[in-house]
Design a protein around this motif. Structure first.
Motif, short mmCIF file in Angstrom:
data_model
loop_
_atom_site.label_atom_id
_atom_site.label_comp_id
_atom_site.label_asym_id
_atom_site.label_seq_id
_atom_site.Cartn_x
_atom_site.Cartn_y
_atom_site.Cartn_z
N LEU A 142 0.61 -1.16 -0.06
CA LEU A 142 -0.13 -0.04 -0.09
C LEU A 142 0.92 1.07 0.02
O LEU A 142 1.87 1.29 0.93
CB LEU A 142 -1.02 0.03 1.18
CG LEU A 142 -2.07 1.05 1.31
CD1 LEU A 142 -3.04 0.89 0.15
CD2 LEU A 142 -2.64 0.99 2.49
N ALA A 143 0.41 2.03 -0.97
CA ALA A 143 1.33 3.47 -1.01
C ALA A 143 0.27 4.64 -1.20
O ALA A 143 -0.69 4.46 -1.48
CB ALA A 143 2.35 3.34 -2.20
N ARG A 144 1.13 5.72 -0.95
CA ARG A 144 0.48 6.86 -1.36
C ARG A 144 0.64 7.37 -2.69
O ARG A 144 1.72 7.34 -3.07
CB ARG A 144 0.91 7.97 -0.30
CG ARG A 144 0.53 7.92 1.11
CD ARG A 144 1.12 9.13 1.80
NE ARG A 144 1.27 10.36 0.90
CZ ARG A 144 1.18 11.40 1.64
NH1 ARG A 144 1.39 11.77 2.89
NH2 ARG A 144 1.36 12.65 0.83
N TYR A 177 -3.95 13.11 -2.10
CA TYR A 177 -3.21 11.99 -2.06
C TYR A 177 -4.17 11.00 -1.65
O TYR A 177 -5.29 11.27 -0.81
CB TYR A 177 -2.09 12.08 -1.00
CG TYR A 177 -0.73 12.82 -1.55
CD1 TYR A 177 0.24 12.20 -2.48
CD2 TYR A 177 -0.94 14.30 -1.30
CE1 TYR A 177 1.11 12.82 -2.80
CE2 TYR A 177 0.31 14.89 -2.12
CZ TYR A 177 1.34 14.54 -2.56
OH TYR A 177 2.33 15.00 -3.18
N TYR A 178 -3.98 9.63 -2.23
CA TYR A 178 -4.98 8.52 -1.68
C TYR A 178 -3.93 7.36 -1.35
O TYR A 178 -2.76 7.15 -1.99
CB TYR A 178 -5.70 8.19 -2.79
CG TYR A 178 -6.68 9.20 -3.13
CD1 TYR A 178 -7.85 9.33 -2.42
CD2 TYR A 178 -6.48 10.13 -4.37
CE1 TYR A 178 -8.85 10.30 -2.89
CE2 TYR A 178 -7.38 11.10 -4.63
CZ TYR A 178 -8.64 11.20 -3.76
OH TYR A 178 -9.61 12.10 -4.22
N LYS A 179 -4.41 6.35 -0.43
CA LYS A 179 -3.82 5.25 -0.29
C LYS A 179 -4.52 4.13 -1.26
O LYS A 179 -5.44 3.91 -1.02
CB LYS A 179 -4.00 4.86 1.27
CG LYS A 179 -3.41 5.65 2.22
CD LYS A 179 -3.92 5.34 3.52
CE LYS A 179 -3.54 6.48 4.50
NZ LYS A 179 -3.81 6.08 5.90
N TRP A 180 -3.64 3.54 -2.16
CA TRP A 180 -3.97 2.83 -3.30
C TRP A 180 -2.88 2.26 -3.74
O TRP A 180 -1.76 2.27 -3.47
CB TRP A 180 -4.98 3.31 -4.00
CG TRP A 180 -4.32 4.86 -4.98
CD1 TRP A 180 -3.34 5.33 -4.84
CD2 TRP A 180 -5.19 5.11 -6.03
NE1 TRP A 180 -3.06 6.23 -5.97
CE2 TRP A 180 -4.35 6.21 -6.65
CE3 TRP A 180 -6.29 4.80 -6.63
CZ2 TRP A 180 -4.75 6.89 -7.72
CZ3 TRP A 180 -6.72 5.78 -7.92
CH2 TRP A 180 -5.49 6.78 -8.19
N SER A 195 3.64 -0.11 -7.14
CA SER A 195 3.81 0.62 -5.65
C SER A 195 4.85 1.46 -5.60
O SER A 195 5.31 1.65 -6.64
CB SER A 195 3.48 -0.51 -4.65
OG SER A 195 3.73 0.14 -3.27
N GLY A 243 5.85 4.03 -0.11
CA GLY A 243 5.15 3.23 0.46
C GLY A 243 4.85 3.30 1.90
O GLY A 243 5.72 3.84 2.94
N LEU A 244 3.73 2.63 2.25
CA LEU A 244 3.10 2.69 3.69
C LEU A 244 3.38 1.45 4.58
O LEU A 244 3.53 1.45 5.45
CB LEU A 244 1.66 3.13 3.76
CG LEU A 244 1.33 4.27 2.86
CD1 LEU A 244 -0.23 4.51 3.03
CD2 LEU A 244 1.87 5.47 4.09
N THR A 245 3.41 0.25 3.75
CA THR A 245 3.87 -1.11 4.09
C THR A 245 4.73 -1.51 3.31
O THR A 245 5.00 -1.31 2.21
CB THR A 245 2.43 -1.76 4.32
OG1 THR A 245 1.84 -2.12 2.83
CG2 THR A 245 1.38 -1.20 5.01
#
Length: 106
Positions: A4-6, A15-18, A41, A46-48
């Motif tokens: 999952l990334a912004r 900005y969206y997480k997708w 991604s 990256g968020l994860t």
């Protein structure tokens, strides 16, 4: 959720997480048939991260690793896979946002 990334929506500036998805398809001008795809991604946004317990020999690991390549690099990989599968086309068309790559016959 892995990868999952912004990403920035350039139309709204938000900005969206997708995930981004790059799709390779074949078209005769009237029909679009999806042939291959890859999820994109970002390492920087990256968020994860990737689950470290994934077997590195699996197709899932290869797809996860592929998600961190650049879109131009992945376009050439998608085209190579299509050609190796016997798909032929007269033209390759791409949209400017690298969301869709189309193999056209006419």
């Amino acid at each position: 959720m892995e990868w999952l990334a912004r990403f920035k929506d350039h139309a709204t500036g938000a900005y969206y997480k997708w995930f981004r998805m790059l799709t390779l398809g074949w078209s005769d001008g009237h029909t679009f048939l999806p042939l291959d795809f890859t999820l994109l991604s970002s390492v920087k946004a990256g968020l994860t991260g990737m689950n470290p317990g994934i077997d590195k020999r699996s197709c899932g690991y290869k797809r996860r690793k592929e998600a961190f390549h650049s879109a131009p690099h992945l376009v050439s990989e998608l085209l190579d896979r299509a050609i190796a599968s016997g798909v032929s086309a007269a033209y390759v068309l791409m949209d400017s946002w690298f969301a869709r790559v189309v193999l056209a016959t006419t």
